[in-house]
Design a protein around this motif. Structure first.
Motif, PDB file in Angstrom:
ATOM      1  N   MET A   1       1.015  -1.581   0.212  1.00  0.00           N
ATOM      2  CA  MET A   1      -0.050  -1.981   1.112  1.00  0.00           C
ATOM      3  C   MET A   1       0.484  -3.032   2.087  1.00  0.00           C
ATOM      4  O   MET A   1       1.256  -3.902   1.725  1.00  0.00           O
ATOM      5  CB  MET A   1      -1.239  -2.542   0.335  1.00  0.00           C
ATOM      6  N   LEU A   2       0.044  -2.926   3.305  1.00  0.00           N
ATOM      7  CA  LEU A   2       0.366  -3.903   4.335  1.00  0.00           C
ATOM      8  C   LEU A   2      -0.266  -5.242   3.970  1.00  0.00           C
ATOM      9  O   LEU A   2      -1.370  -5.284   3.436  1.00  0.00           O
ATOM     10  CB  LEU A   2      -0.191  -3.423   5.674  1.00  0.00           C
ATOM     11  N   THR A   3       0.446  -6.349   4.243  1.00  0.00           N
ATOM     12  CA  THR A   3      -0.107  -7.677   3.965  1.00  0.00           C
ATOM     13  C   THR A   3      -0.074  -8.527   5.230  1.00  0.00           C
ATOM     14  O   THR A   3       0.694  -8.255   6.149  1.00  0.00           O
ATOM     15  CB  THR A   3       0.694  -8.403   2.868  1.00  0.00           C
ATOM     16  N   LYS A   4      -0.891  -9.563   5.225  1.00  0.00           N
ATOM     17  CA  LYS A   4      -0.894 -10.498   6.349  1.00  0.00           C
ATOM     18  C   LYS A   4       0.471 -11.145   6.508  1.00  0.00           C
ATOM     19  O   LYS A   4       0.950 -11.345   7.620  1.00  0.00           O
ATOM     20  CB  LYS A   4      -1.950 -11.577   6.143  1.00  0.00           C
ATOM     21  N   GLN A   5       1.114 -11.476   5.385  1.00  0.00           N
ATOM     22  CA  GLN A   5       2.408 -12.137   5.452  1.00  0.00           C
ATOM     23  C   GLN A   5       3.455 -11.231   6.097  1.00  0.00           C
ATOM     24  O   GLN A   5       4.311 -11.703   6.844  1.00  0.00           O
ATOM     25  CB  GLN A   5       2.878 -12.583   4.063  1.00  0.00           C
ATOM     26  N   MET A   6       3.384  -9.936   5.854  1.00  0.00           N
ATOM     27  CA  MET A   6       4.321  -8.995   6.483  1.00  0.00           C
ATOM     28  C   MET A   6       4.187  -9.072   8.000  1.00  0.00           C
ATOM     29  O   MET A   6       5.179  -9.088   8.725  1.00  0.00           O
ATOM     30  CB  MET A   6       4.071  -7.570   5.981  1.00  0.00           C
ATOM     31  N   ILE A   7       2.952  -9.145   8.482  1.00  0.00           N
ATOM     32  CA  ILE A   7       2.715  -9.229   9.927  1.00  0.00           C
ATOM     33  C   ILE A   7       3.157 -10.584  10.458  1.00  0.00           C
ATOM     34  O   ILE A   7       3.808 -10.677  11.493  1.00  0.00           O
ATOM     35  CB  ILE A   7       1.238  -8.936  10.254  1.00  0.00           C
ATOM     36  N   ARG A   8       2.827 -11.651   9.736  1.00  0.00           N
ATOM     37  CA  ARG A   8       3.270 -12.986  10.158  1.00  0.00           C
ATOM     38  C   ARG A   8       4.793 -13.073  10.249  1.00  0.00           C
ATOM     39  O   ARG A   8       5.337 -13.796  11.077  1.00  0.00           O
ATOM     40  CB  ARG A   8       2.752 -14.040   9.178  1.00  0.00           C
ATOM     41  N   ASP A   9       5.476 -12.340   9.370  1.00  0.00           N
ATOM     42  CA  ASP A   9       6.939 -12.342   9.357  1.00  0.00           C
ATOM     43  C   ASP A   9       7.535 -11.463  10.456  1.00  0.00           C
ATOM     44  O   ASP A   9       8.754 -11.341  10.565  1.00  0.00           O
ATOM     45  CB  ASP A   9       7.464 -11.879   8.000  1.00  0.00           C
ATOM     46  N   GLY A  10       6.680 -10.810  11.254  1.00  0.00           N
ATOM     47  CA  GLY A  10       7.146 -10.047  12.404  1.00  0.00           C
ATOM     48  C   GLY A  10       7.294  -8.552  12.199  1.00  0.00           C
ATOM     49  O   GLY A  10       7.905  -7.868  13.025  1.00  0.00           O
ATOM     50  N   LEU A  11       6.732  -8.018  11.116  1.00  0.00           N
ATOM     51  CA  LEU A  11       6.810  -6.571  10.883  1.00  0.00           C
ATOM     52  C   LEU A  11       6.205  -5.814  12.056  1.00  0.00           C
ATOM     53  O   LEU A  11       5.088  -6.113  12.477  1.00  0.00           O
ATOM     54  CB  LEU A  11       6.057  -6.202   9.604  1.00  0.00           C
ATOM     55  N   GLN A  12       6.948  -4.854  12.615  1.00  0.00           N
ATOM     56  CA  GLN A  12       6.432  -4.057  13.724  1.00  0.00           C
ATOM     57  C   GLN A  12       6.141  -2.617  13.332  1.00  0.00           C
ATOM     58  O   GLN A  12       5.401  -1.930  14.016  1.00  0.00           O
ATOM     59  CB  GLN A  12       7.414  -4.072  14.887  1.00  0.00           C
ATOM     60  N   TYR A  13       6.739  -2.149  12.237  1.00  0.00           N
ATOM     61  CA  TYR A  13       6.531  -0.774  11.780  1.00  0.00           C
ATOM     62  C   TYR A  13       6.296  -0.768  10.281  1.00  0.00           C
ATOM     63  O   TYR A  13       7.005  -1.428   9.534  1.00  0.00           O
ATOM     64  CB  TYR A  13       7.746   0.098  12.104  1.00  0.00           C
ATOM     65  N   TYR A  14       5.293  -0.023   9.856  1.00  0.00           N
ATOM     66  CA  TYR A  14       4.970   0.110   8.445  1.00  0.00           C
ATOM     67  C   TYR A  14       4.968   1.597   8.130  1.00  0.00           C
ATOM     68  O   TYR A  14       4.310   2.385   8.813  1.00  0.00           O
ATOM     69  CB  TYR A  14       3.589  -0.504   8.165  1.00  0.00           C
ATOM     70  N   ARG A  15       5.727   2.000   7.113  1.00  0.00           N
ATOM     71  CA  ARG A  15       5.843   3.419   6.739  1.00  0.00           C
ATOM     72  C   ARG A  15       5.295   3.661   5.344  1.00  0.00           C
ATOM     73  O   ARG A  15       5.378   2.800   4.479  1.00  0.00           O
ATOM     74  CB  ARG A  15       7.310   3.843   6.769  1.00  0.00           C
ATOM     75  N   TRP A  16       4.754   4.858   5.152  1.00  0.00           N
ATOM     76  CA  TRP A  16       4.307   5.278   3.836  1.00  0.00           C
ATOM     77  C   TRP A  16       4.400   6.785   3.721  1.00  0.00           C
ATOM     78  O   TRP A  16       4.584   7.496   4.696  1.00  0.00           O
ATOM     79  CB  TRP A  16       2.892   4.772   3.544  1.00  0.00           C
ATOM     80  N   GLU A  17       4.294   7.261   2.494  1.00  0.00           N
ATOM     81  CA  GLU A  17       4.398   8.686   2.201  1.00  0.00           C
ATOM     82  C   GLU A  17       3.161   9.123   1.430  1.00  0.00           C
ATOM     83  O   GLU A  17       2.625   8.370   0.628  1.00  0.00           O
ATOM     84  CB  GLU A  17       5.654   8.923   1.353  1.00  0.00           C
ATOM     85  N   THR A  18       2.721  10.347   1.689  1.00  0.00           N
ATOM     86  CA  THR A  18       1.612  10.924   0.932  1.00  0.00           C
ATOM     87  C   THR A  18       2.115  12.142   0.175  1.00  0.00           C
ATOM     88  O   THR A  18       3.122  12.752   0.557  1.00  0.00           O
ATOM     89  CB  THR A  18       0.449  11.341   1.862  1.00  0.00           C
ATOM     90  N   ASN A  19       1.423  12.500  -0.890  1.00  0.00           N
ATOM     91  CA  ASN A  19       1.767  13.693  -1.667  1.00  0.00           C
ATOM     92  C   ASN A  19       1.102  14.941  -1.106  1.00  0.00           C
ATOM     93  O   ASN A  19       1.229  16.013  -1.682  1.00  0.00           O
ATOM     94  CB  ASN A  19       1.347  13.511  -3.129  1.00  0.00           C
ATOM     95  N   TYR A  20       0.403  14.768  -0.015  1.00  0.00           N
ATOM     96  CA  TYR A  20      -0.342  15.862   0.606  1.00  0.00           C
ATOM     97  C   TYR A  20      -0.150  15.733   2.116  1.00  0.00           C
ATOM     98  O   TYR A  20       0.073  14.643   2.643  1.00  0.00           O
ATOM     99  CB  TYR A  20      -1.833  15.772   0.251  1.00  0.00           C
TER     100      TYR A  20
END
Length: 83
Positions: free
Chosen positions: A1-20
């Motif tokens: 899950m995306l977190t506020k701290q990830m964004i504060r740390d400068g994350l620009q891309y968030y990736r995930w995978e689905t089983n469908y």
């Protein structure tokens, strides 16, 4: 899950995978909102595969899209306005 701290740390891309498969970018955004966006983010605007959220007074644009197939997804996160 995306977190506020990830964004504060400068994350620009968030990736995930689905089983469908998610066949459209709008479906990817729906999955992101349901399963990866923290509950305390206020969604200000929704437009298909793009949302604008408020995180502690700062506004971010988040855009969802696929990355290579229907089961891998990514969102880009850009700061629009600081508080």
């Amino acid at each position: 899950m995306l977190t506020k701290q990830m964004i504060r740390d400068g994350l620009q891309y968030y990736r995930w995978e689905t089983n469908y498969p998610l066949h459209t970018n709008a479906e990817s955004m729906g999955d992101f909102i349901a399963d990866h966006l923290p509950d305390d983010f206020e969604i200000i605007e929704i437009n298909m595969n793009q949302i604008v959220v408020n995180m502690d007074g700062n506004k971010y644009e988040i855009t969802a899209y696929g990355i290579g197939d229907f089961c891998n997804h990514e969102v880009s996160i850009y700061l629009l306005k600081t508080n």
